[in-house]
Design an enzyme around this catalytic site. Structure first.
Site, PDB file in Angstrom:
ATOM      1  N   CYS A   2       0.827  -1.087   0.119  1.00 35.99           N
ATOM      2  CA  CYS A   2       0.013  -0.046  -0.021  1.00 35.99           C
ATOM      3  C   CYS A   2       1.030   1.350  -0.114  1.00 35.99           C
ATOM      4  O   CYS A   2       1.988   1.085   0.574  1.00 35.99           O
ATOM      5  CB  CYS A   2      -1.014   0.048   1.135  1.00 35.99           C
ATOM      6  SG  CYS A   2      -2.212  -1.370   1.234  1.00 35.99           S
ATOM      7  N   ARG A  27       5.551  -0.434  -4.833  1.00 37.29           N
ATOM      8  CA  ARG A  27       5.277  -0.985  -3.617  1.00 37.29           C
ATOM      9  C   ARG A  27       4.128  -2.257  -3.956  1.00 37.29           C
ATOM     10  O   ARG A  27       4.103  -2.982  -3.010  1.00 37.29           O
ATOM     11  CB  ARG A  27       4.635  -0.178  -2.451  1.00 37.29           C
ATOM     12  CG  ARG A  27       5.543   0.944  -1.926  1.00 37.29           C
ATOM     13  CD  ARG A  27       4.944   2.040  -1.173  1.00 37.29           C
ATOM     14  NE  ARG A  27       4.636   1.424   0.092  1.00 37.29           N
ATOM     15  CZ  ARG A  27       5.492   1.290   1.116  1.00 37.29           C
ATOM     16  NH1 ARG A  27       6.640   1.891   1.138  1.00 37.29           N
ATOM     17  NH2 ARG A  27       5.081   0.747   2.284  1.00 37.29           N
ATOM     18  N   TRP A  75      -3.341  -2.398  -1.543  1.00 39.07           N
ATOM     19  CA  TRP A  75      -3.012  -3.776  -1.877  1.00 39.07           C
ATOM     20  C   TRP A  75      -3.938  -4.761  -0.924  1.00 39.07           C
ATOM     21  O   TRP A  75      -4.163  -4.714   0.271  1.00 39.07           O
ATOM     22  CB  TRP A  75      -1.456  -4.471  -1.420  1.00 39.07           C
ATOM     23  CG  TRP A  75      -1.203  -5.843  -1.767  1.00 39.07           C
ATOM     24  CD1 TRP A  75      -0.614  -5.944  -3.096  1.00 39.07           C
ATOM     25  CD2 TRP A  75      -1.065  -6.800  -1.017  1.00 39.07           C
ATOM     26  NE1 TRP A  75      -0.442  -7.575  -2.984  1.00 39.07           N
ATOM     27  CE2 TRP A  75      -0.497  -7.740  -1.836  1.00 39.07           C
ATOM     28  CE3 TRP A  75      -1.366  -7.238   0.161  1.00 39.07           C
ATOM     29  CZ2 TRP A  75      -0.358  -9.305  -1.358  1.00 39.07           C
ATOM     30  CZ3 TRP A  75      -1.219  -8.455   0.881  1.00 39.07           C
ATOM     31  CH2 TRP A  75      -0.690  -9.561  -0.079  1.00 39.07           C
ATOM     32  N   ASN A 101      -2.802   2.033   5.657  1.00 41.22           N
ATOM     33  CA  ASN A 101      -1.985   0.890   5.334  1.00 41.22           C
ATOM     34  C   ASN A 101      -1.930   0.005   6.654  1.00 41.22           C
ATOM     35  O   ASN A 101      -1.566   0.271   7.729  1.00 41.22           O
ATOM     36  CB  ASN A 101      -0.471   1.292   4.814  1.00 41.22           C
ATOM     37  CG  ASN A 101       0.198   0.210   4.710  1.00 41.22           C
ATOM     38  OD1 ASN A 101      -0.249  -0.928   4.471  1.00 41.22           O
ATOM     39  ND2 ASN A 101       1.791   0.605   4.242  1.00 41.22           N
ATOM     40  N   GLY A 102      -2.111  -1.222   6.433  1.00 39.66           N
ATOM     41  CA  GLY A 102      -2.250  -2.387   7.547  1.00 39.66           C
ATOM     42  C   GLY A 102      -3.299  -3.034   7.664  1.00 39.66           C
ATOM     43  O   GLY A 102      -4.298  -2.947   6.841  1.00 39.66           O
ATOM     44  N   GLU A 488      17.166 -18.392  -5.500  1.00 39.63           N
ATOM     45  CA  GLU A 488      17.059 -17.088  -5.972  1.00 39.63           C
ATOM     46  C   GLU A 488      16.627 -16.804  -7.303  1.00 39.63           C
ATOM     47  O   GLU A 488      15.671 -16.240  -7.703  1.00 39.63           O
ATOM     48  CB  GLU A 488      18.196 -16.200  -5.464  1.00 39.63           C
ATOM     49  CG  GLU A 488      17.982 -14.695  -5.987  1.00 39.63           C
ATOM     50  CD  GLU A 488      16.877 -13.929  -5.542  1.00 39.63           C
ATOM     51  OE1 GLU A 488      16.509 -12.701  -5.719  1.00 39.63           O
ATOM     52  OE2 GLU A 488      16.208 -14.538  -4.144  1.00 39.63           O
ATOM     53  N   LYS A 492      13.083 -15.447  -8.846  1.00 40.42           N
ATOM     54  CA  LYS A 492      12.975 -14.258  -9.788  1.00 40.42           C
ATOM     55  C   LYS A 492      11.992 -14.634 -10.891  1.00 40.42           C
ATOM     56  O   LYS A 492      11.262 -13.828 -11.541  1.00 40.42           O
ATOM     57  CB  LYS A 492      14.198 -13.883 -10.408  1.00 40.42           C
ATOM     58  CG  LYS A 492      15.192 -13.345  -9.329  1.00 40.42           C
ATOM     59  CD  LYS A 492      14.554 -11.796  -9.081  1.00 40.42           C
ATOM     60  CE  LYS A 492      14.882 -11.200  -7.728  1.00 40.42           C
ATOM     61  NZ  LYS A 492      14.213 -12.103  -6.366  1.00 40.42           N
ATOM     62  N   GLU A 495       8.359 -14.770  -9.935  1.00 39.05           N
ATOM     63  CA  GLU A 495       7.763 -13.437  -9.702  1.00 39.05           C
ATOM     64  C   GLU A 495       7.239 -12.640 -10.633  1.00 39.05           C
ATOM     65  O   GLU A 495       6.453 -11.997 -10.376  1.00 39.05           O
ATOM     66  CB  GLU A 495       9.006 -12.873  -8.533  1.00 39.05           C
ATOM     67  CG  GLU A 495       9.216 -13.038  -7.416  1.00 39.05           C
ATOM     68  CD  GLU A 495      10.117 -12.344  -6.497  1.00 39.05           C
ATOM     69  OE1 GLU A 495       9.900 -12.116  -5.484  1.00 39.05           O
ATOM     70  OE2 GLU A 495      11.391 -12.028  -7.080  1.00 39.05           O
ATOM     71  N   HIS A 511      16.639 -37.387  -5.802  1.00 44.20           N
ATOM     72  CA  HIS A 511      15.781 -37.785  -4.787  1.00 44.20           C
ATOM     73  C   HIS A 511      14.306 -37.085  -5.177  1.00 44.20           C
ATOM     74  O   HIS A 511      13.651 -37.220  -4.148  1.00 44.20           O
ATOM     75  CB  HIS A 511      16.194 -37.405  -3.483  1.00 44.20           C
ATOM     76  CG  HIS A 511      17.693 -37.989  -3.058  1.00 44.20           C
ATOM     77  ND1 HIS A 511      17.708 -39.231  -2.579  1.00 44.20           N
ATOM     78  CD2 HIS A 511      18.691 -37.461  -3.061  1.00 44.20           C
ATOM     79  CE1 HIS A 511      19.055 -39.424  -2.298  1.00 44.20           C
ATOM     80  NE2 HIS A 511      19.724 -38.626  -2.823  1.00 44.20           N
ATOM     81  N   LYS A 610       6.266  -4.457  -2.751  1.00 44.73           N
ATOM     82  CA  LYS A 610       7.761  -4.287  -2.288  1.00 44.73           C
ATOM     83  C   LYS A 610       7.877  -4.461  -0.983  1.00 44.73           C
ATOM     84  O   LYS A 610       9.034  -5.004  -0.396  1.00 44.73           O
ATOM     85  CB  LYS A 610       8.057  -2.964  -3.222  1.00 44.73           C
ATOM     86  CG  LYS A 610       9.737  -2.798  -2.659  1.00 44.73           C
ATOM     87  CD  LYS A 610      10.406  -3.659  -3.536  1.00 44.73           C
ATOM     88  CE  LYS A 610      11.779  -3.477  -3.617  1.00 44.73           C
ATOM     89  NZ  LYS A 610      12.559  -4.340  -4.282  1.00 44.73           N
TER      90      LYS A 610
END
Length: 615
Positions: A2, A27, A75, A101-102, A488, A492, A495, A511, A610
């Site tokens: 947000c 964000r 968001w 926000n929250g 990582e 990426k 995402e 395995h 973000k």
């Protein structure tokens, strides 16, 4: 997560707030809205979608005049993304408007109580409950907006950053924070409010960062008055001079922020060790470590807590700390840490890693570790952020603003800081010889130049991306220091391209994951000459015998893997411990180019934020 923007002053508020929302798009959000006050009317426009959609809707439906405005990018948490659930929200009377926000955790109980008093609700949000609670307090207690906000917040449970405006008090905006960042830009006869400083950096370099549990009444004619929410005590606000500049938050000719930030890594790594490392003299200076060297070096174990990309940097650091400083290391998801009743002692050192310095799960882990008596060291990128204030000591990365949601330069600069820290501890403890220490410092100094060389593979990577852009699944394999790089790289790709990808230790492939390999499965293998090379070559042969498509990241000049792989991407040779700083570069570029070719929003991938400031 947000974005909050507000303005009160002598300018037209609309262009300030709109541009501020555009600056906060990084964000992550799914809807946006703006409220403006022109001295007579409180106007509001909001919509599902992007800020560009809001601009088009607002300019065709309401007047943009007014010297007071608040704006928000949402968001979704409570209620699906739609026009009604978007912020800002009016109170029932229409006098108050709020952005938030929250999460208000006890919103349902508050909502039921307010309904018994005749309040009605249009949205599914906890935010609409909060603004009506503030109005109810104001009406019942007969108090002004600031006091009503304070009383109402003392009845809530959760996290928030809010800005509230009352059209009956047109010269002030009331703001408050608990767990979510909020900055107040201080100009001449004007004030700015934002989740971070980027929306107002072109207007002022002076900012007040509210601490947790603080609120402020921002009055155009009387300045800023800060109080504690809990007991109403006055706080003397500290006005901080910002180091941010406008050029850092613009694209600078690149098509996307992510690409810009990938190419900024040579300078970001240099900036991170500049002033801390004197390679020719064998010196590593880190004030946060130097001042606490005995406490850290005598730790029985180091616990690293982080989320997402920062967690992967922590995994790399686990290998580095144990190899150099010989201290046991555990790496924990911050989101799980506090919920499993962890065993923490006063002899433990907890390292908390976060790009934004505001990650809610990491903040919760820090508070738990401090309660248990552990020494907490923070690694973050944002000066003045919550983690930098909450930890006992720490070190900033100097990556500069990272706007792209998918983290790139944060990863490499976090590894840089943690490597310097491990080297410092190893030298102090005597677990590294002086010649090896000097060799590592000298090689660290060469890393930015080698990252530049790694970036020269961009066209080759773009060619490879075009071949595999339509893959439905990808497997990433690495061993030792490069196993976290495989994780990582897979993250990426997930995402920003939305292709399913998994990272595994190369030896673990047989395995289970080997069952997935066929001619349709691209397998990205990190196969540098340093570290278990022959073992990785054997893993590649296993893939090749099952018709898997092999993309290998190799040391420049490698011939053995080149003969086996379908494609190779070369990186310069370096010491094994430092290879993650190079091998991650082609994986970032591969993900970027695949996402662009698929037409995805690279800088603002769907459903992601973000700075994740809610649990």
């Amino acid at each position: 997560m947000c974005g909050i923007v507000g303005y009160i002053g002598h300018r037209d508020a609309y262009p300030v707030v709109l541009k501020g929302l555009q600056r906060l798009e990084y964000r992550g959000y799914d809807s946006a809205g703006i409220a403006l006050y022109d001295g007579e009317e409180l106007k509001l426009c909001k919509t599902k979608g992007k800020v560009a959609d809001l601009k088009e809707k607002l300019e065709s439906s309401i007047s943009t005049k007014g010297n007071v405005g608040i704006g928000h990018t949402r968001w979704a948490t409570h209620g699906v993304p739609n026009d009604v659930n978007s912020h800002p929200h009016y109170s029932n009377s229409g006098n108050l408007v709020i952005i938030h926000n929250g999460i208000i955790e006890n919103y349902d109980a508050l909502k039921k109580e307010l309904k018994t008093r005749g309040y009605t609700f249009e949205s599914d949000t906890d935010t609409e409950v909060l603004v009506n609670l503030i109005e109810d307090v104001s009406n019942k207690e007969g108090v002004k907006l600031g006091k009503a906000v304070q009383i109402a917040l003392n009845q809530t449970v959760g996290a928030y950053a809010i800005a509230v405006f009352d059209k009956r008090k047109p010269n002030e905006i009331v703001v408050a924070r608990l767990g979510s960042p909020l900055a107040i830009g201080v100009g001449e006869d004007e004030f700015f409010i934002a989740s971070d400083a980027s929306p107002f950096i072109e207007y002022t370099n002076n900012a007040i960062y509210l601490e947790d549990g603080e609120m402020a009444v921002v009055r155009r004619d009387k300045g800023v008055k800060v109080r504690k929410i809990k007991d109403d005590s006055l706080v003397d606000p500290y006005i901080q001079e910002l180091q941010l500049n406008l050029e850092q938050i613009e694209k600078g000719g690149y098509e996307h922020f992510m690409l810009k930030e990938i190419y900024e890594q040579p300078s970001a790594i240099s900036d991170t060790f500049r002033g801390r490392m004197l390679a020719d003299k064998g010196i590593v200076r880190m004030a946060g470590v130097d001042d606490n060297i005995e406490r850290i070096s005598n730790a029985k174990r180091i616990i690293i807590v982080a989320c997402g990309t920062s967690w992967h940097a922590g995994l790399v650091a686990e290998y580095i700390f144990e190899d150099l400083a010989r201290i046991p290391v555990e790496v924990e998801y911050a989101s799980e840490f506090r919920y499993r009743n962890p065993i923490i002692s006063e002899n433990d050192v907890v390292i908390a890693i976060s790009q934004s310095g505001e990650t809610a799960d990491t903040m919760a882990a820090i508070k738990l570790a401090k309660e248990k008596g552990a020494f907490v060291f923070g690694v973050c990128n944002v000066v003045g952020s919550s983690i930098s204030r909450e930890t006992h000591a720490g070190a900033y990365t100097h990556a500069g603003p990272e706007i792209g949601v998918a983290s790139t330069k944060a990863f490499t600069t976090q590894i840089t800081v943690l490597t310097l820290m491990a080297l410092k501890l190893a030298k102090h403890k005597g677990t590294i010889s002086h010649p090896d220490f000097m060799l590592l410092l000298q090689e660290m100094e060469r890393i930015p130049g080698k990252v530049k060389l790694a970036l020269e593979s961009n066209e080759n990577i773009k060619f490879i991306a075009d071949i595999y852009k339509d893959a439905r699944n990808c497997l990433y394999l690495g061993r030792g220091f490069n196993f976290p790089v495989a994780l990582e790289g897979a993250l990426k790709l997930k995402e920003i391209s939305y292709i399913h990808a998994e990272g595994y230790p190369a030896a673990e492939m047989k395995h289970g994951p080997i069952a997935l390999i066929d001619e349709h499965m691209p397998v990205i293998v990190i196969a540098t000459k340093k570290g278990h090379y022959e073992k990785v070559v054997s893993n590649i042969q296993e893939i090749k015998s099952r018709s898997g498509k092999i993309i290998a990241v190799v040391t420049k000049g490698d011939e053995e893997v080149r003969d086996l792989a379908d494609h190779v991407i070369e990186v310069p040779e370096t010491m094994e411990l430092l290879t993650p700083l190079l091998t991650t570069i082609p994986l970032q570029l591969l993900s970027y180019h695949i996402a662009v070719m698929l037409g995805k929003n690279v800088d603002q991938p769907r459903n992601l934020a973000k700075s994740v400031t809610v649990e």
